[in-house]
Design an enzyme around this catalytic site. Structure first.
Site, PDB file in Angstrom:
ATOM      1  N   ALA A  10       0.812  -1.212   0.000  1.00 61.49           N
ATOM      2  CA  ALA A  10       0.000   0.000   0.000  1.00 61.49           C
ATOM      3  C   ALA A  10       0.851   1.270   0.000  1.00 61.49           C
ATOM      4  CB  ALA A  10      -0.945  -0.018   1.204  1.00 61.49           C
ATOM      5  N   GLY A  12       4.182   1.584  -0.415  1.00 61.78           N
ATOM      6  CA  GLY A  12       5.139   1.579  -1.509  1.00 61.78           C
ATOM      7  C   GLY A  12       4.501   2.060  -2.799  1.00 61.78           C
ATOM      8  N   LYS A 182       4.782   5.554  17.076  1.00 63.35           N
ATOM      9  CA  LYS A 182       4.025   4.897  16.006  1.00 63.35           C
ATOM     10  C   LYS A 182       3.558   3.515  16.450  1.00 63.35           C
ATOM     11  CE  LYS A 182       2.305   4.275  11.878  1.00 63.35           C
ATOM     12  NZ  LYS A 182       3.155   4.104  10.691  1.00 63.35           N
ATOM     13  N   ASN A 186      -0.218   2.335  16.429  1.00 61.33           N
ATOM     14  CA  ASN A 186      -0.641   1.097  15.767  1.00 61.33           C
ATOM     15  C   ASN A 186      -1.320   0.146  16.737  1.00 61.33           C
ATOM     16  OD1 ASN A 186       0.187   1.684  13.151  1.00 61.33           O
ATOM     17  ND2 ASN A 186       2.255   0.941  13.477  1.00 61.33           N
TER      18      ASN A 186
END
Length: 306
Positions: A10, A12, A182, A186
């Site tokens: 996604a 990339g 992060k 997540n």
């Protein structure tokens, strides 16, 4: 300056479009032959605001396609980081820079086994994207990039690349703090959205999901603090909520993986939090439960596909 993208997932795929629009020369390395064949045949499609944009990037399953890249950005799953570095190592320029914008904890450690630390830029991004097919991706929401490095030269190179691409980013003296932030974000979004089978923004509409989010974020922050990472619970709860809002229509990568019967990154996100917590005798019962539920969904999907 030429960029290299490792992984046509996604993010990339989204960054390929961003670089194309900005006039940045780049190439892509993707191990999956079926993905490469489809992109070479039909192009790489980005859907944004109900509009489709198709590009035809230079992409191959052979890592030699990265030979002339000055900066390599890793977009593979965290459990594939070490394998990806080993795959591309012999094809890299001697002074090329590696940027990790991946989810989870432990990516820096995996990369630094093979690449000198001063060539590594560690970072995170809250930009959202959803892979909708082998050669298609949907924009999931704006976000920011946070980067840091032990080398001023490497961080300047990353700075120049992202500036030219028109991306919003910030520098951080200790990028490991950003990586932990992060991971907390997540942990507070991905497993909950994956278990409830909902988009990120829907978490904020369900009081029970929000309470679950609060508990897992609190456990993750307490674990980070025990490990010497100075995070604040209230600030992190606010950042998690803001990320849900900014990526409200995004299907998180963990839910995408569950839907497609793929291995998730739960081990490098909540699994890594649990492992760290155990070293510091920090209780994380909610995190442990979410971890087991996601592993159960992984096993169930795999069994159904087989």
């Amino acid at each position: 300056m030429k960029a290299g993208i490792v992984g046509a997932g996604a993010l990339g795929s989204l960054f390929a479009h961003i670089f194309q629009r900005a006039g940045i020369s780049f190439s892509m390395y993707e191990k999956d032959q079926s993905i490469v064949d489809e992109i070479n045949s039909f192009g790489l499609t980005l859907t944004e605001n109900d509009l489709n944009d198709i590009i035809h990037p230079l992409i191959n399953t052979k890592p030699g396609i990265l030979t002339d890249a000055d900066i390599i950005i890793l977009f593979v799953k965290s459990y594939s980081t070490e394998d990806a570095i080993k795959d591309i190592l012999s094809s890299l320029k001697e002074n090329s820079i590696i940027i990790s914008l991946q989810n989870g904890l432990g990516n820096f450690e995996a990369i630094s086994k093979y690449i000198n630390e001063d060539r590594i830029v560690l970072g995170t991004t809250t930009i959202g994207a959803t892979k909708t097919g082998l050669s298609s991706v949907s924009f999931g929401g704006k976000g920011v990039i946070t980067i840091g490095s032990s080398s001023s030269e490497s961080i300047e190179a990353a700075d120049n690349l992202f500036s030219k691409a028109g991306l919003q980013f910030t520098r951080m003296f200790n990028p490991h703090i950003a990586v932990w932030k992060k991971a907390v974000i997540n942990a507070g979004i991905n497993p909950i959205a994956a278990i409830l089978d909902i988009k990120n923004g829907e978490i904020l509409k369900i009081p029970y999901a929000m309470e679950l989010q609060k508990q897992v974020v609190t456990e993750s922050v307490n674990t980070a603090k025990a490990a010497g990472i100075p995070l604040d619970i209230d600030i992190m709860l606010n950042e998690v909520s803001e990320t849900c809002l900014k990526t409200s229509v995004n299907t998180c990568s963990m839910l995408q993986d569950i839907h497609n019967g793929r291995k998730t990154e739960i081990d490098s996100i909540i699994g890594a939090v649990i492992e760290t917590a155990s070293r510091y005798n920090t209780p994380v019962p909610v995190s442990e439960t979410l971890y087991l539920l996601i592993k159960g969904l992984e096993s169930k999907k795999t069994a159904l596909i087989i």
